[in-house]
Design an enzyme around this catalytic site. Structure first.
Site, PDB file in Angstrom:
ATOM      1  N   ARG A   1      11.953   2.790  10.270  1.00  0.00           N
ATOM      2  CA  ARG A   1      11.833   1.382  10.646  1.00  0.00           C
ATOM      3  C   ARG A   1      12.069   0.446   9.466  1.00  0.00           C
ATOM      4  NH1 ARG A   1       9.587   4.492  14.025  1.00  0.00           N
ATOM      5  NH2 ARG A   1       9.166   3.923  16.197  1.00  0.00           N
TER       6      ARG A   1
ATOM      7  N   HIS B   1     -10.215   2.989  11.908  1.00  0.00           N
ATOM      8  CA  HIS B   1      -9.826   1.896  11.013  1.00  0.00           C
ATOM      9  C   HIS B   1      -8.394   1.435  11.303  1.00  0.00           C
ATOM     10  CE1 HIS B   1      -9.996  -0.632   7.503  1.00  0.00           C
ATOM     11  NE2 HIS B   1      -8.936  -0.043   6.975  1.00  0.00           N
TER      12      HIS B   1
ATOM     13  N   TYR C   1       0.838  -1.206   0.000  1.00  0.00           N
ATOM     14  CA  TYR C   1       0.000   0.000   0.000  1.00  0.00           C
ATOM     15  C   TYR C   1       0.872   1.255   0.000  1.00  0.00           C
ATOM     16  CZ  TYR C   1      -3.972   2.984   1.200  1.00  0.00           C
ATOM     17  OH  TYR C   1      -4.944   3.949   1.196  1.00  0.00           O
TER      18      TYR C   1
ATOM     19  N   ASN D   1       6.524 -11.344  11.853  1.00  0.00           N
ATOM     20  CA  ASN D   1       5.601 -10.242  11.612  1.00  0.00           C
ATOM     21  C   ASN D   1       6.365  -8.941  11.412  1.00  0.00           C
ATOM     22  OD1 ASN D   1       3.618  -8.287  11.580  1.00  0.00           O
ATOM     23  ND2 ASN D   1       2.623  -8.959  13.465  1.00  0.00           N
TER      24      ASN D   1
ATOM     25  N   CYS E   1       2.638  -1.926   5.994  1.00  0.00           N
ATOM     26  CA  CYS E   1       2.709  -0.726   6.820  1.00  0.00           C
ATOM     27  C   CYS E   1       1.316  -0.158   7.005  1.00  0.00           C
ATOM     28  CB  CYS E   1       3.619   0.303   6.162  1.00  0.00           C
ATOM     29  SG  CYS E   1       3.751   1.842   7.076  1.00  0.00           S
TER      30      CYS E   1
END
Length: 180
Positions: free
Chosen positions: A129, A91, A28, A115, A83
């Site tokens: 990150r 949401h 995304y 994960n 992400c």
């Protein structure tokens, strides 16, 4: 800030036989996803493993794809990447909690999953990150999956699964006409 804290990192997992990992990524935020994938690939290759990649529309679909692969393929482990950046609605909590819960449940069923779905407040936190020269969370997720594969092999070899096992063709139910 946690990014300035030094953390202990395990040595690379070691294997007698090659390991095959499926990377499932929700691209995304493509720039972040690409960094996560690069870190994961690097870690898997450092252990002599091979990888394949599949893309899914979003973080909520990552556990489903891993669950399907766990039932229908022969991967040793899985790396979940994506992400989720906080927005203006609730949401964010749904996506974060449900994707994590789905991966945890699959792990408790015996799948070896790392994960690497980032849950952050903004794009800058995600970038730090994700980058291999930063926190390299993609590499960390791959390392987690690889260490779980190593433990799985150490404790029992092949995956037997836990809980309900769906019927397969070789387990057909005998009918009255089958008895002689």
């Amino acid at each position: 800030m946690a990014s300035n804290t030094e953390h202990y990192t395990l040595a690379h997992a070691q294997f007698d036989k090659p390991v095959k990992i499926l990377i499932v990524v929700a691209p995304y935020y493509k720039d972040i996803a690409d960094q996560l994938v690069a870190g994961a690939k690097d870690e898997i290759e450092a252990c002599g493993g091979t990888w394949e990649i599949v893309e899914v529309p979003g973080a909520l679909e990552v556990p489903t794809a891993i669950g399907i692969a766990g039932r229908m393929s022969n991967y040793d482990g899985y790396v979940a990447l994506g992400c989720v950046i906080r927005g203006e609605t609730t949401h964010y909590e749904t996506v974060c909690n449900d994707s994590s819960r789905g991966l945890t449940l699959l792990g408790l069923q015996g799948l070896c999953i790392g994960n690497g779905i980032l849950t952050v407040e903004n794009h800058e936190q995600a970038r730090v990150r994700a980058e291999m020269t930063g926190q390299n969370k993609g590499g960390g997720a791959a390392a987690a999956a690889l260490h779980l594969v190593a433990l799985s092999r150490r404790w029992g070899g092949g995956r037997k699964g836990v809980g309900f096992v769906p019927a397969r063709d070789e387990y057909r139910v005998a009918s009255k006409t089958d008895t002689a």
